[in-house]
Scaffold this motif. Structure first.
Motif, PDB file in Angstrom:
ATOM      1  N   GLU A 284     -16.850   3.040   1.878  1.00 65.18           N
ATOM      2  CA  GLU A 284     -16.994   4.483   1.669  1.00 65.18           C
ATOM      3  C   GLU A 284     -16.029   5.295   2.530  1.00 65.18           C
ATOM      4  O   GLU A 284     -15.886   6.496   2.355  1.00 65.18           O
ATOM      5  CB  GLU A 284     -18.426   4.934   2.030  1.00 65.18           C
ATOM      6  CG  GLU A 284     -19.503   4.362   1.135  1.00 65.18           C
ATOM      7  CD  GLU A 284     -19.294   4.784  -0.303  1.00 65.18           C
ATOM      8  OE1 GLU A 284     -18.973   5.977  -0.522  1.00 65.18           O
ATOM      9  OE2 GLU A 284     -19.413   3.929  -1.195  1.00 65.18           O
ATOM     10  N   PHE A 285     -15.427   4.623   3.507  1.00 68.25           N
ATOM     11  CA  PHE A 285     -14.576   5.325   4.463  1.00 68.25           C
ATOM     12  C   PHE A 285     -13.116   4.946   4.259  1.00 68.25           C
ATOM     13  O   PHE A 285     -12.821   3.820   3.861  1.00 68.25           O
ATOM     14  CB  PHE A 285     -14.999   4.980   5.891  1.00 68.25           C
ATOM     15  CG  PHE A 285     -16.373   5.481   6.235  1.00 68.25           C
ATOM     16  CD1 PHE A 285     -16.540   6.758   6.773  1.00 68.25           C
ATOM     17  CD2 PHE A 285     -17.489   4.695   6.011  1.00 68.25           C
ATOM     18  CE1 PHE A 285     -17.808   7.233   7.078  1.00 68.25           C
ATOM     19  CE2 PHE A 285     -18.770   5.171   6.323  1.00 68.25           C
ATOM     20  CZ  PHE A 285     -18.922   6.437   6.853  1.00 68.25           C
ATOM     21  N   ASN A 286     -12.210   5.870   4.567  1.00 65.36           N
ATOM     22  CA  ASN A 286     -10.794   5.541   4.414  1.00 65.36           C
ATOM     23  C   ASN A 286     -10.306   4.714   5.612  1.00 65.36           C
ATOM     24  O   ASN A 286     -11.065   4.461   6.556  1.00 65.36           O
ATOM     25  CB  ASN A 286      -9.948   6.803   4.158  1.00 65.36           C
ATOM     26  CG  ASN A 286      -9.859   7.732   5.357  1.00 65.36           C
ATOM     27  OD1 ASN A 286      -9.961   7.288   6.500  1.00 65.36           O
ATOM     28  ND2 ASN A 286      -9.655   9.016   5.110  1.00 65.36           N
TER      29      ASN A 286
ATOM     30  N   GLY B 197     -10.747  -0.103  -1.204  1.00 68.74           N
ATOM     31  CA  GLY B 197     -10.494  -0.468  -2.597  1.00 68.74           C
ATOM     32  C   GLY B 197      -9.118  -0.051  -3.094  1.00 68.74           C
ATOM     33  O   GLY B 197      -8.660  -0.538  -4.130  1.00 68.74           O
ATOM     34  N   GLN B 198      -8.473   0.834  -2.345  1.00 66.25           N
ATOM     35  CA  GLN B 198      -7.130   1.299  -2.742  1.00 66.25           C
ATOM     36  C   GLN B 198      -6.041   0.644  -1.902  1.00 66.25           C
ATOM     37  O   GLN B 198      -4.909   1.112  -1.861  1.00 66.25           O
ATOM     38  CB  GLN B 198      -7.046   2.826  -2.576  1.00 66.25           C
ATOM     39  CG  GLN B 198      -8.088   3.555  -3.394  1.00 66.25           C
ATOM     40  CD  GLN B 198      -8.260   4.999  -2.958  1.00 66.25           C
ATOM     41  OE1 GLN B 198      -8.179   5.306  -1.778  1.00 66.25           O
ATOM     42  NE2 GLN B 198      -8.525   5.863  -3.930  1.00 66.25           N
ATOM     43  N   LEU B 199      -6.409  -0.412  -1.184  1.00 60.48           N
ATOM     44  CA  LEU B 199      -5.440  -1.152  -0.359  1.00 60.48           C
ATOM     45  C   LEU B 199      -5.343  -2.583  -0.869  1.00 60.48           C
ATOM     46  O   LEU B 199      -6.321  -3.127  -1.391  1.00 60.48           O
ATOM     47  CB  LEU B 199      -5.916  -1.189   1.095  1.00 60.48           C
ATOM     48  CG  LEU B 199      -6.013   0.140   1.842  1.00 60.48           C
ATOM     49  CD1 LEU B 199      -6.779  -0.054   3.152  1.00 60.48           C
ATOM     50  CD2 LEU B 199      -4.641   0.719   2.111  1.00 60.48           C
TER      51      LEU B 199
ATOM     52  N   GLN C 252      -5.567  -4.414   3.827  1.00 60.39           N
ATOM     53  CA  GLN C 252      -6.938  -4.348   4.348  1.00 60.39           C
ATOM     54  C   GLN C 252      -7.052  -5.158   5.637  1.00 60.39           C
ATOM     55  O   GLN C 252      -7.677  -4.732   6.606  1.00 60.39           O
ATOM     56  CB  GLN C 252      -7.929  -4.890   3.311  1.00 60.39           C
ATOM     57  CG  GLN C 252      -8.069  -3.995   2.086  1.00 60.39           C
ATOM     58  CD  GLN C 252      -8.934  -4.617   1.003  1.00 60.39           C
ATOM     59  OE1 GLN C 252      -9.773  -5.459   1.277  1.00 60.39           O
ATOM     60  NE2 GLN C 252      -8.719  -4.206  -0.226  1.00 60.39           N
ATOM     61  N   GLN C 253      -6.406  -6.324   5.630  1.00 64.66           N
ATOM     62  CA  GLN C 253      -6.497  -7.185   6.804  1.00 64.66           C
ATOM     63  C   GLN C 253      -5.770  -6.554   7.997  1.00 64.66           C
ATOM     64  O   GLN C 253      -6.228  -6.656   9.135  1.00 64.66           O
ATOM     65  CB  GLN C 253      -5.918  -8.566   6.449  1.00 64.66           C
ATOM     66  CG  GLN C 253      -6.415  -9.698   7.295  1.00 64.66           C
ATOM     67  CD  GLN C 253      -7.931  -9.884   7.249  1.00 64.66           C
ATOM     68  OE1 GLN C 253      -8.688  -8.923   7.303  1.00 64.66           O
ATOM     69  NE2 GLN C 253      -8.373 -11.106   7.191  1.00 64.66           N
ATOM     70  N   ARG C 254      -4.652  -5.872   7.738  1.00 60.75           N
ATOM     71  CA  ARG C 254      -3.939  -5.213   8.845  1.00 60.75           C
ATOM     72  C   ARG C 254      -4.756  -4.042   9.389  1.00 60.75           C
ATOM     73  O   ARG C 254      -4.787  -3.792  10.601  1.00 60.75           O
ATOM     74  CB  ARG C 254      -2.551  -4.760   8.380  1.00 60.75           C
ATOM     75  CG  ARG C 254      -1.564  -5.929   8.422  1.00 60.75           C
ATOM     76  CD  ARG C 254      -0.567  -5.896   7.284  1.00 60.75           C
ATOM     77  NE  ARG C 254       0.378  -4.809   7.394  1.00 60.75           N
ATOM     78  CZ  ARG C 254       1.153  -4.381   6.375  1.00 60.75           C
ATOM     79  NH1 ARG C 254       1.050  -4.951   5.188  1.00 60.75           N
ATOM     80  NH2 ARG C 254       1.995  -3.409   6.558  1.00 60.75           N
ATOM     81  N   ILE C 255      -5.465  -3.334   8.498  1.00 60.78           N
ATOM     82  CA  ILE C 255      -6.360  -2.258   8.952  1.00 60.78           C
ATOM     83  C   ILE C 255      -7.497  -2.861   9.794  1.00 60.78           C
ATOM     84  O   ILE C 255      -7.890  -2.313  10.833  1.00 60.78           O
ATOM     85  CB  ILE C 255      -6.929  -1.455   7.749  1.00 60.78           C
ATOM     86  CG1 ILE C 255      -5.808  -0.646   7.078  1.00 60.78           C
ATOM     87  CG2 ILE C 255      -8.075  -0.528   8.176  1.00 60.78           C
ATOM     88  CD1 ILE C 255      -5.169   0.429   7.946  1.00 60.78           C
TER      89      ILE C 255
END
Ligand SMILES: Nc1ncnc2c1ncn2[C@@H]1O[C@H](COP(=O)(O)OP(=O)(O)OP(=O)(O)O)[C@@H](O)[C@H]1O
Ligand SMILES: [Mg+2]
Length: 232
Positions: A106-108, A149-151, A156-159
């Motif tokens: 739900e969060f960016n 969902g937009q990555l 996603q893994q780097r975030i």
């Protein structure tokens, strides 16, 4: 001089499944991790790598044995902390990167990276500043307002790595950090870990089946029979 950051002494862990006898996964296992080193844990599937990372990272407790953490000369016995103290300790001193990042959908990206800092009591603006710096470091400034969902998987893994670092933990545990990534993204994550390690002297303990990751770490510890069999 090398300093110990984490030590486990003779830890054992069994899982009991209803009706069946206990499975003893870890048996009298001891391990010592030095500050600033990267260590990989290897061994066949089911040998207890994830179990060990969970225990070392205070996500679970051993049945017996001690886990000791060292910070600026003081020794903390992890399993003597209360539940609240453990949660606080984990938030401040430990970072986790899992195979499936566990970002909050739900969060960016920016908000996900900020979250542990907000939990630690940082103001919104300070947490956002730190998060932006880390997102820049992992090369995703132009994706900061994307939700998971937009990555891509690698993004996603780097975030998730940026999130693991925001409270400047002494030690980061990574469980198959490239497990669900293709070769190119695995390489990017691997390069990032190596870069972060060189820049910030972060201690990394990585459970992996990936030979490339294993050979890139300072030490490769081989698990078997519920303990560390040796170093490769
Ligand atoms: N919560 C649980 N309840 C019961 N058994 C469990 C639980 N978690 C793990 N196990 C068992 O403990 C053993 C060790 O599991 P663990 O996940 O630590 O292995 P691993 O070395 O990380 O394997 P992999 O390489 O496949 O990730 C396995 O036999 C597993 O089935
Ligand atoms: Mg595992």
């Amino acid at each position: 001089m090398n300093k110990t950051i984490l030590k486990a002494e003779n830890i054992s862990k069994s899982y009991s499944m209803d009706g069946k006898a206990d499975t003893e996964v870890l048996k009298d296992l001891s391990i010592e991790i030095m500050k600033g080193e990267t260590v990989s844990l290897v061994g066949p599937s089911g040998v207890g790598k994830s179990t060990l990372l969970h225990l070392l990272g205070t996500l679970d407790e051993p049945d017996s044995g001690r886990i000791l953490h060292y910070d600026n000369g003081s020794e903390i016995e992890l399993n003597k902390l209360t539940r609240n103290q453990t949660a606080d300790f984990r938030n401040r001193h430990i970072g986790f990167v899992f195979q499936f990042h566990h970002l909050l959908v739900e969060f960016n990206a920016l908000e996900n990276v900020m979250m542990p800092a907000l939990i630690a009591g940082l103001s919104n603006s300070k947490a956002a500043d730190k998060a932006r710096q880390l997102i820049e470091l992992v090369g995703l400034t132009n994706r900061a307002d994307h939700k998971p969902g937009q990555l891509s998987g690698g993004e996603q893994q780097r975030i998730a790595i940026a999130r693991a670092l925001i409270n400047e933990p002494g030690i980061v545990f990574a469980d198959e950090p490239t497990g669900n990534l293709d070769g190119k993204n695995s390489k990017a994550v691997l390069a990032l870990i190596s870069d972060l390690r060189q820049r910030f002297n972060i201690t990394f303990v990585v459970a992996t089946h990936n030979e490339e990751i294993a050979t890139s770490t300072d030490r490769v510890l081989v698990m078997g029979e519920g303990r560390i069999l040796g170093e490769r």
